[in-house]
Scaffold this motif. Structure first.
Motif, PDB file in Angstrom:
ATOM      1  N   THR A 152      -4.697 -13.968  -5.344  1.00  0.00           N
ATOM      2  CA  THR A 152      -3.669 -13.139  -4.720  1.00  0.00           C
ATOM      3  C   THR A 152      -3.982 -11.647  -4.804  1.00  0.00           C
ATOM      4  O   THR A 152      -3.313 -10.842  -4.166  1.00  0.00           O
ATOM      5  N   GLY A 153      -4.994 -11.293  -5.598  1.00  0.00           N
ATOM      6  CA  GLY A 153      -5.401  -9.891  -5.666  1.00  0.00           C
ATOM      7  C   GLY A 153      -4.843  -9.164  -6.879  1.00  0.00           C
ATOM      8  O   GLY A 153      -3.727  -9.435  -7.318  1.00  0.00           O
ATOM      9  N   THR A 154      -5.657  -8.240  -7.424  1.00  0.00           N
ATOM     10  CA  THR A 154      -5.236  -7.356  -8.516  1.00  0.00           C
ATOM     11  C   THR A 154      -5.259  -5.924  -8.005  1.00  0.00           C
ATOM     12  O   THR A 154      -6.284  -5.467  -7.498  1.00  0.00           O
ATOM     13  N   ARG A 155      -4.126  -5.250  -8.122  1.00  0.00           N
ATOM     14  CA  ARG A 155      -4.065  -3.855  -7.678  1.00  0.00           C
ATOM     15  C   ARG A 155      -4.543  -2.939  -8.794  1.00  0.00           C
ATOM     16  O   ARG A 155      -4.041  -2.991  -9.918  1.00  0.00           O
ATOM     17  N   LEU A 156      -5.536  -2.121  -8.499  1.00  0.00           N
ATOM     18  CA  LEU A 156      -6.132  -1.197  -9.464  1.00  0.00           C
ATOM     19  C   LEU A 156      -5.810   0.239  -9.072  1.00  0.00           C
ATOM     20  O   LEU A 156      -5.973   0.622  -7.913  1.00  0.00           O
ATOM     21  N   GLN A 157      -5.383   1.018 -10.064  1.00  0.00           N
ATOM     22  CA  GLN A 157      -5.132   2.440  -9.869  1.00  0.00           C
ATOM     23  C   GLN A 157      -5.974   3.211 -10.876  1.00  0.00           C
ATOM     24  O   GLN A 157      -5.840   2.995 -12.080  1.00  0.00           O
ATOM     25  N   VAL A 158      -6.864   4.055 -10.384  1.00  0.00           N
ATOM     26  CA  VAL A 158      -7.689   4.900 -11.255  1.00  0.00           C
ATOM     27  C   VAL A 158      -7.141   6.310 -11.181  1.00  0.00           C
ATOM     28  O   VAL A 158      -7.118   6.918 -10.106  1.00  0.00           O
ATOM     29  N   THR A 159      -6.700   6.802 -12.330  1.00  0.00           N
ATOM     30  CA  THR A 159      -6.029   8.100 -12.354  1.00  0.00           C
ATOM     31  C   THR A 159      -6.956   9.209 -12.836  1.00  0.00           C
ATOM     32  O   THR A 159      -7.867   8.975 -13.636  1.00  0.00           O
ATOM     33  N   LEU A 160      -6.706  10.429 -12.382  1.00  0.00           N
ATOM     34  CA  LEU A 160      -7.518  11.586 -12.770  1.00  0.00           C
ATOM     35  C   LEU A 160      -7.212  12.013 -14.203  1.00  0.00           C
ATOM     36  O   LEU A 160      -6.091  11.812 -14.677  1.00  0.00           O
ATOM     37  N   PRO A 192       2.644 -11.037   0.441  1.00  0.00           N
ATOM     38  CA  PRO A 192       2.779 -10.768  -1.000  1.00  0.00           C
ATOM     39  C   PRO A 192       3.020 -12.057  -1.775  1.00  0.00           C
ATOM     40  O   PRO A 192       3.833 -12.897  -1.382  1.00  0.00           O
ATOM     41  N   GLY A 193       2.290 -12.224  -2.864  1.00  0.00           N
ATOM     42  CA  GLY A 193       2.458 -13.402  -3.710  1.00  0.00           C
ATOM     43  C   GLY A 193       1.699 -14.629  -3.242  1.00  0.00           C
ATOM     44  O   GLY A 193       1.556 -15.594  -3.992  1.00  0.00           O
TER      45      GLY A 193
END
Lengths: 113, 111
Positions: free
Chosen positions: A105-113, B39-40
């Motif tokens: 279903t996917g993993t959301r990645l956020q790379v922050t400064l 989604p999901g």
């Protein structure tokens, strides 16, 4: 239970961190393993492609497959803000015909400064 | 996006109306696919084609039909759109049974 399980996140890391993304699966017949990167409002883009067990490296990205544990990983070294996206794992069986991938279903990645 | 063009990019329609989405490729790949992404649920295969006039059902084919009259074009039709078909639709292509390449998607809203 889904055939492919992936933690949806979100996963937030600081710039420069090592990121580990993972998927588990239940079908032991899967032979081809892929990672796609998907930016917001865009189509999935093929990032890494591996066959059977082992490691494959491409620049800052390493894909790892452990068929005995039914577990695949994607490592991102020296993460950058441009790596912020959703990462989808996908896999299939080589039938010699159409590529009917099964996706996480996917993993959301956020790379922050 | 690997020589794949989807049209339209966005569509708003009403329940009960027919809708056709188009996918055009310039890669001359044998296989073409339609996926929906929710989604999901992730990406789920609707239909695919393994040649001109040769198509088969995927995981979530109910309410959808497809046609492929030329190698480069693959159409997805919703005969009578329902709100449950509100989704993002992706076309994909492959030469064989391995790597898939995706288009940019069509955002469909059924009101």
């Amino acid at each position: 239970q889904k055939e492919v399980e992936q933690d949806p996140g979100p996963l937030s890391v600081p710039e420069g961190a090592i990121v580990s993304l993972n998927c588990t699966y239940s079908n032991s017949a899967f032979q081809y393993f892929m990672w796609y990167r998907q930016y917001s409002r865009k189509g999935p883009e093929l990032l890494m492609y591996t066959y059977s067990s082992g490691n494959k490296e491409d620049g800052r990205f390493t894909a790892q497959v452990d068929k005995s544990s039914k577990y695949i990983s994607l490592f991102i070294r020296d993460s950058q803000p441009s790596d912020s996206a959703t990462y989808l794992c996908a896999m299939n069986v080589n039938t010699g015909t159409a590529s009917k991938l099964t996706f996480g279903t996917g993993t959301r990645l956020q790379v922050t400064l | 996006d690997a020589g794949i063009t989807q049209s339209p990019r966005h569509k708003v329609t009403e329940t009960g109306t027919p809708v056709t989405l188009r996918c055009h490729q310039t890669e001359n790949h044998r296989y073409m696919y339609w996926y929906r992404q929710d989604p999901g649920h992730g990406l789920r295969l609707i239909h695919y084609s393994y040649g001109v006039k040769d198509t088969d059902k995927g995981e979530v084919s109910d309410g959808y039909s497809v046609s492929r009259s030329k190698t480069e074009d693959f159409l997805l039709t919703l005969e009578s759109a329902t709100s449950s078909q509100t989704s993002v639709y992706f076309c994909a292509i492959s030469e064989g049974s391995e790597k898939l390449f995706f288009g940019s998607g069509t955002q469909l809203s059924v009101l």
